[in-house]
Design an enzyme around this catalytic site. Structure first.
Site, PDB file in Angstrom:
ATOM      1  N   HIS A  69       0.848  -1.190   0.000  1.00  0.00           N
ATOM      2  CA  HIS A  69       0.000   0.000   0.000  1.00  0.00           C
ATOM      3  C   HIS A  69       0.885   1.242   0.000  1.00  0.00           C
ATOM      4  O   HIS A  69       1.831   1.354   0.779  1.00  0.00           O
ATOM      5  CB  HIS A  69      -0.891   0.010   1.243  1.00  0.00           C
ATOM      6  CG  HIS A  69      -1.742   1.235   1.347  1.00  0.00           C
ATOM      7  ND1 HIS A  69      -2.793   1.509   0.488  1.00  0.00           N
ATOM      8  CD2 HIS A  69      -1.695   2.284   2.206  1.00  0.00           C
ATOM      9  CE1 HIS A  69      -3.344   2.651   0.819  1.00  0.00           C
ATOM     10  NE2 HIS A  69      -2.707   3.152   1.859  1.00  0.00           N
ATOM     11  N   GLY A 107       3.155   5.117   4.593  1.00  0.00           N
ATOM     12  CA  GLY A 107       2.925   5.848   5.830  1.00  0.00           C
ATOM     13  C   GLY A 107       1.616   5.494   6.488  1.00  0.00           C
ATOM     14  O   GLY A 107       0.798   4.741   5.944  1.00  0.00           O
ATOM     15  N   GLY A 109      -4.216   8.483   6.630  1.00  0.00           N
ATOM     16  CA  GLY A 109      -4.679   9.838   6.880  1.00  0.00           C
ATOM     17  C   GLY A 109      -3.612  10.905   6.833  1.00  0.00           C
ATOM     18  O   GLY A 109      -3.893  12.070   7.155  1.00  0.00           O
ATOM     19  N   GLY A 165      -2.055  11.899   4.056  1.00  0.00           N
ATOM     20  CA  GLY A 165      -2.080  12.629   2.786  1.00  0.00           C
ATOM     21  C   GLY A 165      -1.073  12.138   1.759  1.00  0.00           C
ATOM     22  O   GLY A 165      -0.470  12.957   1.053  1.00  0.00           O
ATOM     23  N   SER A 195      -1.655  10.470  -1.044  1.00  0.00           N
ATOM     24  CA  SER A 195      -2.119  10.743  -2.406  1.00  0.00           C
ATOM     25  C   SER A 195      -2.034  12.231  -2.729  1.00  0.00           C
ATOM     26  O   SER A 195      -1.672  12.616  -3.850  1.00  0.00           O
ATOM     27  CB  SER A 195      -3.551  10.243  -2.580  1.00  0.00           C
ATOM     28  OG  SER A 195      -3.596   8.828  -2.464  1.00  0.00           O
ATOM     29  N   ASP A 224      -2.216   3.752  -4.234  1.00  0.00           N
ATOM     30  CA  ASP A 224      -2.950   2.872  -3.339  1.00  0.00           C
ATOM     31  C   ASP A 224      -2.362   1.458  -3.314  1.00  0.00           C
ATOM     32  O   ASP A 224      -1.857   1.014  -2.288  1.00  0.00           O
ATOM     33  CB  ASP A 224      -4.435   2.827  -3.690  1.00  0.00           C
ATOM     34  CG  ASP A 224      -5.242   2.117  -2.608  1.00  0.00           C
ATOM     35  OD1 ASP A 224      -5.005   2.388  -1.413  1.00  0.00           O
ATOM     36  OD2 ASP A 224      -6.091   1.285  -2.956  1.00  0.00           O
TER      37      ASP A 224
END
Length: 317
Positions: free
Chosen positions: A146, A161, A164, A166, A168, A185
């Site tokens: 991921h 990481g 939540g 960030g 992307s 992803d």
């Protein structure tokens, strides 16, 4: 994760255009596959493709001009024995190269034993190169991780990481700065040799980047062809963490470079703390530039240690 075995008909169709070969014999066994034991025992793709050799069974056997001469020249009994010996090798496929004509006895044997026999005008060396590269990728160890996999300054970088943080959005900013997207992803990783990991994007997710609040973005349509890559070799992992994780689990200035094992290969790793007000894109590019310097033999930390040592010696004097 191990890949599935590959059958003769898939091998034939995947290379019909580039090798321009014909299926001469053994049409009754298109599902004939590589022996699973041989695939697991193979040290590399070179063990799965080669010239006719009794020492290496269970591999694609290449018959060039010399091999056909060996099978054709001699007494009838000798030729029959040499050809029948091929059955004991249990090859998944025989490939006749250099525009050679297959001896009638070989065609008859392939029909009886249901061994697929392909024929091509291409040189044996070219066929071996093409099939080795293909089989190397097909049978490579693989896994899925991921993160966001990118081409940053010419280097394959996997951004991972905690949820939540960030990742992307960071990828989108890096793309706007001229870098390229490989996958968002889910990243498919393959060990293509003993020291190299290659990352690719699953077909379902190609060119797509998900940004919370906006949804799916087609990076190729928005930024152009130059903003996406089909594949890259993984050279660096950038791991994003929160302040409490950084203070708890990592040193501020590690003496030894951090690494992470991926499919048995140690990949260098940089850890970046995410807090409000930090320009993470700039920090990621700085980490990549620093890694490039290290690849060229420049170690800033060690140079600082040496500079500090000289200053202490000078102060002592």
């Amino acid at each position: 994760m191990k890949p599935s075995a590959i059958s003769a008909d898939v091998l034939f169709e995947d290379h019909r255009a580039i090798l321009r070969w014909q299926w001469v014999a053994g049409l009754g066994s298109p599902e004939r596959r590589f022996d699973e034991v041989a695939v697991r025992a193979a040290r590399s793709s070179a063990d799965l493709v080669g010239y006719l050799n009794y020492i290496h069974p269970y591999r694609v056997q290449i018959l060039g001009e010399r091999e056909v001469a060996y099978l054709s020249n001699g007494s009838a009994a000798d030729c029959a024995r040499r050809i029948s010996r091929i059955v004991t090798l249990e090859p998944p496929v025989l490939v006749l190269c250099d525009g050679q004509s297959a001896p009638d006895a070989l065609v008859s044997l392939c029909e009886r034993a249901q061994i697929p026999l392909f024929a091509t005008q291409e040189s044996a060396a070219f066929v071996i190169d093409v099939l080795r590269a293909y089989l190397s990728k097909h049978f490579a160890d693989r896994t899925t991780m991921h993160g966001v996999f990118m081409d940053i300054l010419g280097l394959g970088v996997l951004i991972t990481g905690e949820s939540g943080l960030g990742k992307s959005e960071l990828g989108l900013e890096l793309i706007s700065r001229g870098n390229g997207l490989v996958a968002d992803d889910a990243v498919d990783l393959f060990r293509i040799n003993q020291t190299t990991i290659e990352g690719r994007c699953p077909e379902l997710l190609q060119n797509l980047l998900e940004v919370r609040g906006i949804g799916l973005l087609d990076i190729r349509a928005i930024f152009g062809e130059a903003a996406v890559r089909r594949r890259m070799r993984l050279r660096l992992i950038v791991h994003l963490v929160r302040r409490e994780t950084m203070e708890r689990d990592y040193e501020r200035m590690p003496y030894e470079p951090l690494t992470q094992e991926v499919l048995g290969v140690q990949i260098q790793k940089a850890v970046i703390q995410v807090v409000a007000g930090r320009n993470i894109a700039v920090l990621v590019e700085a980490a990549v530039r620093n890694h490039i310097l290290q690849l060229r033999g420049v170690d800033t930390y060690q140079e600082f240690v040496e500079r500090h040592r000289r200053a202490m010696e000078k102060g002592g004097e």
